[in-house]
Write a protein that holds these residues in place. Structure first.
Motif, PDB file in Angstrom:
ATOM      1  N   ARG A  39    -159.430  56.273 -84.532  1.00  0.00           N
ATOM      2  CA  ARG A  39    -157.336  55.952 -85.027  1.00  0.00           C
ATOM      3  C   ARG A  39    -156.705  54.100 -84.362  1.00  0.00           C
ATOM      4  O   ARG A  39    -155.994  53.957 -85.188  1.00  0.00           O
ATOM      5  CB  ARG A  39    -156.760  56.967 -84.705  1.00  0.00           C
ATOM      6  CG  ARG A  39    -155.254  56.823 -84.745  1.00  0.00           C
ATOM      7  CD  ARG A  39    -154.878  58.874 -84.671  1.00  0.00           C
ATOM      8  NE  ARG A  39    -155.386  59.638 -83.698  1.00  0.00           N
ATOM      9  CZ  ARG A  39    -156.190  60.262 -83.194  1.00  0.00           C
ATOM     10  NH1 ARG A  39    -156.876  60.859 -84.122  1.00  0.00           N
ATOM     11  NH2 ARG A  39    -156.273  60.620 -82.207  1.00  0.00           N
ATOM     12  N   ALA A  40    -157.315  54.402 -82.604  1.00  0.00           N
ATOM     13  CA  ALA A  40    -156.574  53.798 -81.964  1.00  0.00           C
ATOM     14  C   ALA A  40    -156.404  52.508 -82.249  1.00  0.00           C
ATOM     15  O   ALA A  40    -155.668  51.001 -83.056  1.00  0.00           O
ATOM     16  CB  ALA A  40    -156.316  53.657 -80.653  1.00  0.00           C
ATOM     17  N   TYR A  41    -157.735  51.394 -82.911  1.00  0.00           N
ATOM     18  CA  TYR A  41    -158.519  50.890 -83.615  1.00  0.00           C
ATOM     19  C   TYR A  41    -156.979  50.030 -84.962  1.00  0.00           C
ATOM     20  O   TYR A  41    -157.360  49.261 -85.272  1.00  0.00           O
ATOM     21  CB  TYR A  41    -160.091  50.387 -83.757  1.00  0.00           C
ATOM     22  CG  TYR A  41    -160.615  49.736 -82.914  1.00  0.00           C
ATOM     23  CD1 TYR A  41    -161.315  48.149 -83.358  1.00  0.00           C
ATOM     24  CD2 TYR A  41    -160.673  49.739 -81.335  1.00  0.00           C
ATOM     25  CE1 TYR A  41    -161.676  47.656 -82.501  1.00  0.00           C
ATOM     26  CE2 TYR A  41    -161.541  49.477 -80.529  1.00  0.00           C
ATOM     27  CZ  TYR A  41    -161.968  47.856 -80.963  1.00  0.00           C
ATOM     28  OH  TYR A  41    -162.740  47.313 -79.937  1.00  0.00           O
ATOM     29  N   ARG A  42    -157.390  51.022 -85.677  1.00  0.00           N
ATOM     30  CA  ARG A  42    -156.686  51.131 -86.400  1.00  0.00           C
ATOM     31  C   ARG A  42    -155.042  50.925 -86.967  1.00  0.00           C
ATOM     32  O   ARG A  42    -154.501  49.856 -87.692  1.00  0.00           O
ATOM     33  CB  ARG A  42    -156.897  52.271 -87.832  1.00  0.00           C
ATOM     34  CG  ARG A  42    -158.387  51.986 -88.874  1.00  0.00           C
ATOM     35  CD  ARG A  42    -158.520  53.535 -89.073  1.00  0.00           C
ATOM     36  NE  ARG A  42    -159.684  53.248 -89.595  1.00  0.00           N
ATOM     37  CZ  ARG A  42    -160.870  54.444 -89.963  1.00  0.00           C
ATOM     38  NH1 ARG A  42    -160.490  55.998 -89.795  1.00  0.00           N
ATOM     39  NH2 ARG A  42    -162.335  54.516 -90.472  1.00  0.00           N
ATOM     40  N   ASP A  43    -154.385  51.659 -85.547  1.00  0.00           N
ATOM     41  CA  ASP A  43    -153.203  51.650 -85.128  1.00  0.00           C
ATOM     42  C   ASP A  43    -152.458  49.919 -84.574  1.00  0.00           C
ATOM     43  O   ASP A  43    -152.052  49.229 -85.683  1.00  0.00           O
ATOM     44  CB  ASP A  43    -152.528  52.500 -83.917  1.00  0.00           C
ATOM     45  CG  ASP A  43    -152.471  54.337 -85.128  1.00  0.00           C
ATOM     46  OD1 ASP A  43    -152.899  54.410 -85.868  1.00  0.00           O
ATOM     47  OD2 ASP A  43    -153.041  54.958 -84.604  1.00  0.00           O
ATOM     48  N   ALA A  44    -154.337  49.516 -84.338  1.00  0.00           N
ATOM     49  CA  ALA A  44    -153.697  48.355 -83.255  1.00  0.00           C
ATOM     50  C   ALA A  44    -153.361  47.078 -84.758  1.00  0.00           C
ATOM     51  O   ALA A  44    -153.198  46.481 -84.521  1.00  0.00           O
ATOM     52  CB  ALA A  44    -154.822  48.295 -82.365  1.00  0.00           C
ATOM     53  N   HIS A  45    -154.613  47.520 -85.535  1.00  0.00           N
ATOM     54  CA  HIS A  45    -154.082  46.394 -86.405  1.00  0.00           C
ATOM     55  C   HIS A  45    -153.060  46.274 -87.236  1.00  0.00           C
ATOM     56  O   HIS A  45    -153.072  45.652 -88.501  1.00  0.00           O
ATOM     57  CB  HIS A  45    -155.659  45.943 -87.425  1.00  0.00           C
ATOM     58  CG  HIS A  45    -157.109  46.212 -86.868  1.00  0.00           C
ATOM     59  ND1 HIS A  45    -157.859  46.299 -85.465  1.00  0.00           N
ATOM     60  CD2 HIS A  45    -157.282  44.354 -86.968  1.00  0.00           C
ATOM     61  CE1 HIS A  45    -158.574  45.518 -85.197  1.00  0.00           C
ATOM     62  NE2 HIS A  45    -158.404  44.085 -85.830  1.00  0.00           N
ATOM     63  N   GLU A  46    -153.040  47.577 -87.437  1.00  0.00           N
ATOM     64  CA  GLU A  46    -151.901  47.757 -88.703  1.00  0.00           C
ATOM     65  C   GLU A  46    -150.391  47.393 -88.284  1.00  0.00           C
ATOM     66  O   GLU A  46    -149.248  46.795 -88.245  1.00  0.00           O
ATOM     67  CB  GLU A  46    -151.272  48.961 -88.676  1.00  0.00           C
ATOM     68  CG  GLU A  46    -152.343  49.397 -89.813  1.00  0.00           C
ATOM     69  CD  GLU A  46    -152.709  51.251 -90.067  1.00  0.00           C
ATOM     70  OE1 GLU A  46    -151.660  52.077 -90.041  1.00  0.00           O
ATOM     71  OE2 GLU A  46    -152.841  51.777 -90.845  1.00  0.00           O
ATOM     72  N   ASP A  47    -150.428  47.175 -86.749  1.00  0.00           N
ATOM     73  CA  ASP A  47    -149.064  46.561 -85.874  1.00  0.00           C
ATOM     74  C   ASP A  47    -148.937  45.112 -85.831  1.00  0.00           C
ATOM     75  O   ASP A  47    -149.924  44.747 -85.123  1.00  0.00           O
ATOM     76  CB  ASP A  47    -149.086  47.805 -84.312  1.00  0.00           C
ATOM     77  CG  ASP A  47    -147.577  47.282 -83.762  1.00  0.00           C
ATOM     78  OD1 ASP A  47    -147.450  45.907 -83.806  1.00  0.00           O
ATOM     79  OD2 ASP A  47    -147.345  47.744 -82.854  1.00  0.00           O
ATOM     80  N   LYS A  48    -148.567  44.567 -86.341  1.00  0.00           N
ATOM     81  CA  LYS A  48    -148.330  43.081 -86.221  1.00  0.00           C
ATOM     82  C   LYS A  48    -147.910  43.035 -85.334  1.00  0.00           C
ATOM     83  O   LYS A  48    -148.506  41.035 -85.025  1.00  0.00           O
ATOM     84  CB  LYS A  48    -147.295  42.671 -87.570  1.00  0.00           C
ATOM     85  CG  LYS A  48    -147.662  43.366 -89.070  1.00  0.00           C
ATOM     86  CD  LYS A  48    -146.700  42.769 -89.467  1.00  0.00           C
ATOM     87  CE  LYS A  48    -147.090  42.456 -91.195  1.00  0.00           C
ATOM     88  NZ  LYS A  48    -145.932  42.139 -92.403  1.00  0.00           N
ATOM     89  N   ASP A  49    -147.134  43.197 -84.154  1.00  0.00           N
ATOM     90  CA  ASP A  49    -147.376  42.632 -83.078  1.00  0.00           C
ATOM     91  C   ASP A  49    -148.108  42.793 -82.574  1.00  0.00           C
ATOM     92  O   ASP A  49    -148.122  42.037 -81.117  1.00  0.00           O
ATOM     93  CB  ASP A  49    -145.957  43.588 -82.464  1.00  0.00           C
ATOM     94  CG  ASP A  49    -144.744  43.022 -83.032  1.00  0.00           C
ATOM     95  OD1 ASP A  49    -144.539  41.651 -83.600  1.00  0.00           O
ATOM     96  OD2 ASP A  49    -143.790  44.658 -82.731  1.00  0.00           O
ATOM     97  N   VAL A  50    -149.487  43.197 -82.152  1.00  0.00           N
ATOM     98  CA  VAL A  50    -149.920  43.444 -81.584  1.00  0.00           C
ATOM     99  C   VAL A  50    -151.042  42.418 -81.588  1.00  0.00           C
ATOM    100  O   VAL A  50    -152.226  41.516 -82.945  1.00  0.00           O
ATOM    101  CB  VAL A  50    -151.352  44.382 -81.973  1.00  0.00           C
ATOM    102  CG1 VAL A  50    -152.451  44.126 -80.937  1.00  0.00           C
ATOM    103  CG2 VAL A  50    -150.396  45.800 -81.203  1.00  0.00           C
TER     104      VAL A  50
END
Length: 260
Positions: A39-50
């Motif tokens: 879930r964290a990997y997906r969240d990181a990729h969805e966040d443009k600031d990361v």
């Protein structure tokens, strides 16, 4: 910060930190940990600031000691009606990721933890860390880990690690290509921050397209690879970041990346 029972995520500037939070279990893998990292990997990729992902384990005893063997029946149990295994799907997800990941290894890294180490792009470890593939000692084998490990470390070493199950130290891990840097434990945080800094000031577009291309050409012949990459560099040159980078270079200033 997002806090689950087993995995903590936190944004620190442009870095997305994923921490396995089971120090009392040496950050061993269970279903909740695997789901949390996924879930964290997906969240990181969805966040443009990361711009970069950091994967680590809580405490200073373990990065990840592998599967939780306290309940040995659950550790290797699976739903045979499902064609995929969750841990294998996590490794698949990591290989298709287009944001770079760093493993911060502050403690023991064993078995499935070795798979987590291998699924990142770079790794920094404390000099006291012990690594290993001890699965043969409990009657199993590091099957899924090998899918990534054999592409990183020399075959003779992988054979020894997997067939004997004996541990090895951080310097041996670095010599085998598993680690970029080995530092004293007190310097681990600073070294990871230094590496993050060397990533986040670069073009996010170039990095994401570059990682995509690196994955694509991994199994290609030279002729296939060179044909693919000559088209990719042409496409990359058309991006806003490429135009900004060249303009900034000619104007002798730092580029302002848009990520487009």
């Amino acid at each position: 910060m997002t806090d689950t029972t087993a995995v903590i995520t936190e944004k620190r500037g442009q870095a997305f930190w994923i921490t396995i939070d089971r120090p009392e279990k040496r950050n061993a893998l269970n279903g909740e940990v695997i789901a949390g990292i996924t879930r964290a990997y997906r969240d990181a990729h969805e966040d443009k600031d990361v711009r970069v992902i950091v994967l680590t384990g809580a405490g200073d005893k373990a990065f990840c000691a592998g599967a939780d063997l306290q309940n040995s029946g659950a550790a290797f149990a699976m739903d045979h009606s499902k064609p995929n295994v969750d841990y294998a799907d996590l490794l698949r997800l990591s290989q298709n990721a287009t944001k770079p990941a760093i493993a911060r290894v502050g403690g023991v890294c064993m078995a499935g933890g070795m798979g987590l180490l291998c699924m990142t792009d770079m790794a920094v470890a404390a000099d006291h860390v012990v690594f290993g593939l001890p699965e043969v000692k409990v009657g199993v084998f590091p099957m899924q880990v090998l899918s990534l490990l054999q592409r990183i470390a020399p075959p003779r070493l992988v054979n020894e690690w997997a067939l004997t199950g004996e541990p090895f130290d951080a310097r041996a891990a670095q010599a085998a290509g598993l680690l970029n840097y080995v530092v004293p434990a007190a310097e681990l945080g600073a070294k990871v921050d230094w590496l993050i800094g060397r990533i986040v000031d670069k073009s996010p577009t170039a990095i994401r397209r570059g990682k995509y291309a690196m994955r694509a050409i991994a199994s290609m012949s030279f002729d296939e690879s060179i044909a693919y990459t000559e088209s990719q560099i042409a496409l990359l040159a058309m991006t806003e970041d490429a135009k900004e980078g060249l303009k900034a270079f000619s104007q002798k200033r730092k580029p302002v990346w848009t990520g487009r």
